[in-house]
Every structure is written in structure tokens, then in C-alpha cells.
Enzyme design. Structure first.
Site, PDB file in Angstrom:
ATOM      1  N   ASP A 128       0.808  -1.219   0.000  1.00  0.00           N
ATOM      2  CA  ASP A 128       0.000   0.000   0.000  1.00  0.00           C
ATOM      3  C   ASP A 128       0.843   1.271   0.000  1.00  0.00           C
ATOM      4  O   ASP A 128       1.987   1.291   0.458  1.00  0.00           O
ATOM      5  CB  ASP A 128      -0.898   0.034   1.244  1.00  0.00           C
ATOM      6  N   HIS A 168       3.382  -2.429   3.262  1.00  0.00           N
ATOM      7  CA  HIS A 168       3.489  -1.057   2.747  1.00  0.00           C
ATOM      8  C   HIS A 168       4.850  -0.845   2.102  1.00  0.00           C
ATOM      9  O   HIS A 168       5.883  -1.235   2.667  1.00  0.00           O
ATOM     10  CB  HIS A 168       3.293  -0.041   3.874  1.00  0.00           C
TER      11      HIS A 168
END
Length: 284
Positions: A98, A245
Site C-alpha cells: 500500500d 506497505h
């Protein structure tokens, strides 16, 4: 528990309690929404979008923590919050990244994935796509799947009007497709996991499946590469979607965890990107 919630539980039973709990995620995210980033993104032009002040992408903040903590404590519904997907739909495990692309960490993640011959799913933020279109092309060229993660990582996006949600998701899709022409965008991930029925519905209208997760090592808290790897490898089951992430802050520990994590997972599972054509992206 307040009287209104008791009444809801009595009428709807357990299903009502779970649905009500996810509404609390929206309430928490709305009350503790992100204020302002500490790291600005340089603006670049990307097609026919109306001019506006350039938003910024920030590291995880209290709004994200509140939403993430509550989702983690409650656990996802079998079908995911408001129907969002939490499994790959097969025995394959899906790694998702992400908040990118990021010029420092995304290339490192891509290199590690390439070395292990693993494909993943990247949930990208519009302002970063606009700033680094070459990284979006690199993601697509390596065979990874792209996912819409909103224009500026607005945790409160799902609380906005359907028209505002549509404008945000459409603008992000346009930026992704401008960077990587012809790419399919079959998924949307709500920032902070702060899902609402409205944001799921609008994503569906644009042909995108709402994408949640099943395993979250909370790498944005920087718990250490060993903890990130251990939480993922111990928590993954066939079909798990893993949340990681590659941007939004210091991601050195996530990058460091990737090699041992993937080596361990590949001994037990097949790792694959979510199918890009799962949805039918529509750009009005």
C-alpha cells in the site's frame, strides 16, 4: 453498550452486532482523520483533471491507527467488511503493498519480488502515481496487479458523498491509466480499512472489487523486520491476503523482512498477484 446498540442487536442478532462494529470503524476514522502530511509530493501534470492544491501523502497517523486497531480487534467478517474481499479466492497467497509508489522503497520491493519470481498487488495513491509514473509502469511491466488506493489516502473518503467518492476514485484511475496505458484496475482499497457501504458501492460501479486483508503485521508501526516476517509467516493460511506497505513512511524494515518472509512462505504456499482482470475498470 448504549441502548440503541442493544436494540439493534436484539433485532438483527450477531450479524447486526458485526455490522454495527464496522460502522464504529467509520466513526473512529471520521473523528481521528488525518490532518496534514509531513512529506510533500512534487506535482506533475497527468491529463485532463481540474487544478487543485496538491495533496500530500503522509506516514500512518492516529486516524489510521484507530481504524486499523478496531478492525484488528474485531476481526473481519467472513465476507469482509461490507463485502470487501479478504481472501485471494484460491489457495494462493496474495502479498499486497500500500501507499506507493515511492522512489526509494518501491524499486527495492520490485527487485526482491523479481529475484524470488513472485508477483504481488500494489495499491497505489493517486498523488504518488502522478509524481512517479515511471514506477507505476515498472510495476505493470513486471506483471504485478495495480489497485486504486484513493487519490490522497483520505481515511474519511467513505464518509463523503457518492459524487465525491466517485470523483476521487475516477481521478486516481485516470492517473494510473495515464502512467500505464491499457492496465486493468480491478480493485480498490479504502485507506485505513475504514470501509463504508457507500465507498464499496461506488467502487463496484467503477468495476472494482473492494480489497481488504486477512493478515496485517502492522509494518507501518516499524515493529522490526523479524516481527513483520514472523507475524506474516505464522498468520498466513491458504488464500490469505497480506497487507504490507512500500511507502507512507520509513519502510526499511518491511524491505528487510521481505526476503526471509517470502522464502519461508514459498516453502508452504504459492504466492501470486490477484488477477488483474477480476474487475472491469470504468473511467467515465
Amino acid at each position: 453498550m448504549s441502548r440503541p446498540w442493544i436494540a439493534i442487536a436484539a433485532v438483527l442478532g450477531v450479524g447486526g452486532i458485526v455490522a454495527g462494529s464496522y460502522l464504529l470503524v467509520d466513526a473512529v476514522a471520521d473523528s481521528r482523520a488525518p490532518r496534514q502530511s509531513t512529506a510533500a509530493v512534487a506535482p506533475t501534470a497527468t491529463g485532463p483533471v481540474p487544478p487543485e492544491p496538491t495533496p500530500t501523502v503522509r506516514a500512518a497517523d492516529p486516524g489510521d491507527r484507530a481504524a486499523s486497531d478496531l478492525v484488528r480487534r474485531l476481526g473481519p467478517e467472513p465476507g469482509g467488511p461490507f463485502g470487501a474481499r479478504i481472501t485471494s479466492g484460491s489457495a494462493q497467497v496474495a502479498l499486497t503493498f500500500d501507499d506507493g509508489p515511492d522512489p526509494r522503497y518501491t524499486p527495492q520491493v520490485l527487485a526482491l519480488l523479481r529475484r524470488q519470481q513472485v508477483r504481488a498487488t500494489f495499491c497505489v495513491v493517486g498523488v504518488n502515481v502522478r509524481a512517479h509514473p515511471e514506477l507505476v509502469r515498472a510495476i505493470a511491466d513486471d506483471g504485478h496487479t495495480l489497485c486504486n488506493h484513493s487519490w490522497s489516502h483520505d481515511v474519511r473518503l467513505g464518509r463523503r458523498s457518492p459524487a465525491a467518492i466517485m470523483a476521487d476514485l475516477t481521478r486516481t484511475n485516470r492517473a494510473i491509466q495515464a502512467a500505464a496505458p491499457g492496465v486493468e484496475i480491478g480493485y480498490f482499497r479504502q485507506p485505513g480499512g475504514a470501509w463504508t457501504r457507500a465507498v464499496v458501492a461506488v467502487a463496484g460501479r467503477l468495476g472494482m472489487t473492494s480489497l481488504h486483508w486477512a493478515v496485517d503485521p502492522r509494518d507501518w508501526t516499524r515493529p522490526g523486520s523479524g516481527t513483520i516476517s514472523r507475524v506474516v509467516t505464522s498468520g498466513v493460511r491458504p488464500g490469505s491476503i497480506v497487507l504490507l506497505h512500500d511507502a507512507g513512511g520509513d519502510r526499511r524494515e518491511t524491505v528487510k523482512a521481505l526476503h526471509p518472509m517470502m522464502t519461508s512462505l514459498r516453502q508452504r504456499f504459492s504466492l501470486s498477484a490477484l488477477p488483474a482482470g477480476n474487475g472491469r475498470s470504468v473511467t467515465p
